[in-house]
Scaffold this active site. Sequence first.
Site, short mmCIF file in Angstrom:
data_model
loop_
_atom_site.label_atom_id
_atom_site.label_comp_id
_atom_site.label_asym_id
_atom_site.label_seq_id
_atom_site.Cartn_x
_atom_site.Cartn_y
_atom_site.Cartn_z
N CYS A 255 56.64 59.97 52.45
CA CYS A 255 55.47 59.51 51.35
C CYS A 255 55.04 57.79 51.97
O CYS A 255 55.77 56.75 51.62
CB CYS A 255 57.10 59.21 50.83
SG CYS A 255 55.83 58.65 48.77
N CYS A 258 54.67 55.44 49.20
CA CYS A 258 56.12 55.37 48.73
C CYS A 258 56.34 54.12 48.93
O CYS A 258 56.80 53.03 48.96
CB CYS A 258 56.77 56.25 48.25
SG CYS A 258 57.21 57.80 47.31
N ASP A 259 56.53 53.99 50.26
CA ASP A 259 57.09 52.92 51.49
C ASP A 259 55.79 52.39 52.44
O ASP A 259 56.58 51.13 52.86
CB ASP A 259 57.94 54.00 52.59
CG ASP A 259 58.78 54.95 51.27
OD1 ASP A 259 59.37 54.45 50.81
OD2 ASP A 259 59.52 56.07 52.01
#
Length: 441
Positions: A255, A258-259
């Site tokens: 992701c 997300c990261d």
Amino acid sequence: MIRSCRQSSVTRSHHKNAKFELKSLTPFDRFCLRSVNSYDFFCNLSTHTKKERVVSGSTSTGRGQHRLAVDWLARLPPPFRSDQTSFRVGRTIFSETPSRAAAAAAENQAMEGSADAPRRTRVCIIGSGPSAHTAAIYAARAELKPVLFEGWLANDIAAGGQLTTTTDVENFPGFPDGILGGDLMDRCRAQSLRFGTEIISETVTAVDFSSRPFRVASESTTVLADAVVVATGAVARRLHFPGSDAYWNRGISACAVCDGAAPIFRNKPIAVIGGGDSAMEESNFLTKYGSHVYIIHRRNTFRASKIMQARALSNPKIQVFWDSEVVEAYGGEGGGPLAGVKVKNLTTGKISDLKVSGLFFAIGHEPATKFLGGQLELDADGYVATKPGSTHTSVKGVFAAGDVQDKKYRQAITAAGSGCMAALDAEHYLQEVGAQEGKAD
């Protein structure tokens, strides 16, 4: 979680030869009978195994302890079993005889909803991620007394969903310093329990939406519900090669949103595996943080839409490795995070070393819908189809929330939002059904 139950009054007169019979007991039984003088003991049941069903929730904890205690007494071999045995759960004292033990256990199991005696509820929620627990919190606060199946390693992921496989979550509101994914889901679960949600740690294996009430079943529990919220999520597809597991969440992710902004990726080279729209979008996104982005694709053409390809190929920070695959990931000295990958050219067979600090899988997701057995309409990619602007599915009274119906955003916060929508939609549906039944009466 079922905690412990104290059993007492197993008199010594029944056990004068107990020391010669200990070998007939299991290690667990011997542990329970550790106090030889009075035969008072604790059944420490706070840890459960895959084969043992555990029901959580304040309204069923005592009843669950009662059932497990009676069942344990019934399985004790002579001479440990007395004609009249009493045991205490909290401040309540129960008395059972061996002849009644099995019947009492069966009665309590029926109260809790076995396959033969289903539990009845207004709303049943299937899932354990942000969408499921948000739906549970809203439904419980609306006094719908929801029952939630959180699963047991469903999709090979612990209860809590994909967030339990991540480390720091920095984009969920309310946590300015970030929070571990597992800790966030522990808080969500605790909040569901606080408002009265009953949580069953079993995986749903079958549903029946052809008649009402709807039937939701695991291997040992059946629930009949007036409304169902499907919030089983989707699992990111991962590749497996040497180092892929060792450096998961240590440089390898699925992701980018997300990261991607994590410090370990800033101003460092990053690789993305994939050739579809997701790979193009994530590659462009990662150029905001990484010094350079490499797209590694097995074929010599992308399957992404032309406009997404154009954006990626025209970005000066993106370079493509055609006809290639990653065959190994390795870390730095001293057990550090990801330091690079080995890339094999499928045409020439040559293996090259690519120094990167991040590797992102962008090869799609697998929605957890197999257990539905085709009873809900799915889109071309296997996600549950919902009516625009709502969580209504193709079956009236069944709602879908979170990543199981969202293939675009796939974020914890959007999943939580759709869980709220599902609970409100379910509440409104039940109000309509109740009003219609009232008119019929």
